[in-house]
Write a protein that holds these residues in place. Sequence first.
Motif, PDB file in Angstrom:
ATOM      1  N   TYR A   1      -6.865  -8.793   4.797  1.00  0.00           N
ATOM      2  CA  TYR A   1      -5.796  -8.009   5.420  1.00  0.00           C
ATOM      3  C   TYR A   1      -5.914  -8.069   6.946  1.00  0.00           C
ATOM      4  N   ALA A   2      -7.144  -7.984   7.455  1.00  0.00           N
ATOM      5  CA  ALA A   2      -7.345  -8.031   8.907  1.00  0.00           C
ATOM      6  C   ALA A   2      -6.929  -9.382   9.474  1.00  0.00           C
TER       7      ALA A   2
ATOM      8  N   CYS B   1      -3.095  -9.441   9.583  1.00  0.00           N
ATOM      9  CA  CYS B   1      -2.542  -8.610  10.656  1.00  0.00           C
ATOM     10  C   CYS B   1      -2.798  -9.226  12.023  1.00  0.00           C
TER      11      CYS B   1
ATOM     12  N   GLN C   1      -1.183  -2.588   6.548  1.00  0.00           N
ATOM     13  CA  GLN C   1      -2.269  -1.611   6.607  1.00  0.00           C
ATOM     14  C   GLN C   1      -2.100  -0.548   5.526  1.00  0.00           C
TER      15      GLN C   1
ATOM     16  N   SER D   1      -4.986  -6.494  16.432  1.00  0.00           N
ATOM     17  CA  SER D   1      -4.709  -5.867  15.149  1.00  0.00           C
ATOM     18  C   SER D   1      -5.734  -6.262  14.087  1.00  0.00           C
TER      19      SER D   1
ATOM     20  N   THR E   1      -7.232  -3.185  11.984  1.00  0.00           N
ATOM     21  CA  THR E   1      -7.083  -3.211  10.527  1.00  0.00           C
ATOM     22  C   THR E   1      -8.436  -3.229   9.837  1.00  0.00           C
TER      23      THR E   1
END
Length: 332
Positions: free
Chosen positions: A172-173, A176, A195, A264, A268
């Motif tokens: 996910y990080a 983002c 997020q 981000s 995240t």
Amino acid sequence: MQLDQQQAILTIALFAAFADGHKGDSEREEIRRIAQSLAQDAPAIDLPRLYQDVLLQRTSAEVAATALTEPGLRQLAYEMAVCVCDVDGRQTETEHAFLAQLKGWLQLGEGDTAAFEQQADALVEVAERAAPIARGMAPMAAGAAAAAAAALPVRNVAEVSGAELDKSILNYALVCGALELLPQSWASMAIIPMQVKMVYAVGKAHGVELDQGHIKDFIAAAGVGMASQYIEQFGRKLLGGLLGKVAGRTIGGIGQAATGMAFSFATTYALGQVAKRYYAGGRVMSTAVLRESFQSMLGPAKDLQTQYLPQIREKAATLDAAKVMSMVRGGA
């Protein structure tokens, strides 16, 4: 882009952030902090003073719009304002009215904005399905997030290992961080729903089924503002000269230039790790502890950001509007 043009666009961004009239003290403070932070990237623009001018109504979005004489810059300013208003959900009546006025001040017609508005609306609609929505639930103050989340039902779900969660949070990080490197003004709008999906997945892995309202309150309680996060991302792109309409695969070159960005990723990653601790620990952290935990994770997360920058760039080079929509709809 000239400094006065950058200042005008940032002024409009700040007015868009405050257009709903409901920004709490914590979000205002976060926007003020971001203005100070961005000032380091643009010392010629007194951004803290600009923030005060907007907050105290010493200037106006209409005045700022007059400084933008080029059609491309007027379009960019409007798109940015739409994103700021949409980033925390559907527009309120006051936000809609502000955008209608802004469109007039920027001398934009329906034909100039229709395609972008449709794309932004579609992203908001898809984002609403990032996690279940509790219909009819009144918004809570961020400070109530921990107690409210603790009251949610626990469901029996398959246990997920810490290593699997860490891998998911990292992914996910990376996504983002890649979204932030895209030059299109709408791209960073997708970061918040990603997020939200991540926190939802972390909670579910620990047997807690969360709805969007509680997730957004949790994110706010950790000290991650939604409008402020978008303004920071947009501001760094604007001041770094990384915004613009890009066709084909030219994003790869822009990603190469963005060595100081992808903030981000760190936000995240730190948020995911705090969520993991929170739900694994029985959801007993206070708002103060949540914020302290998030801040303590940011340093290590920024170190990881540097380490993973090549992967972030590589992922950014593969993204387009359709793929972003698909990720928000289906996951990272």
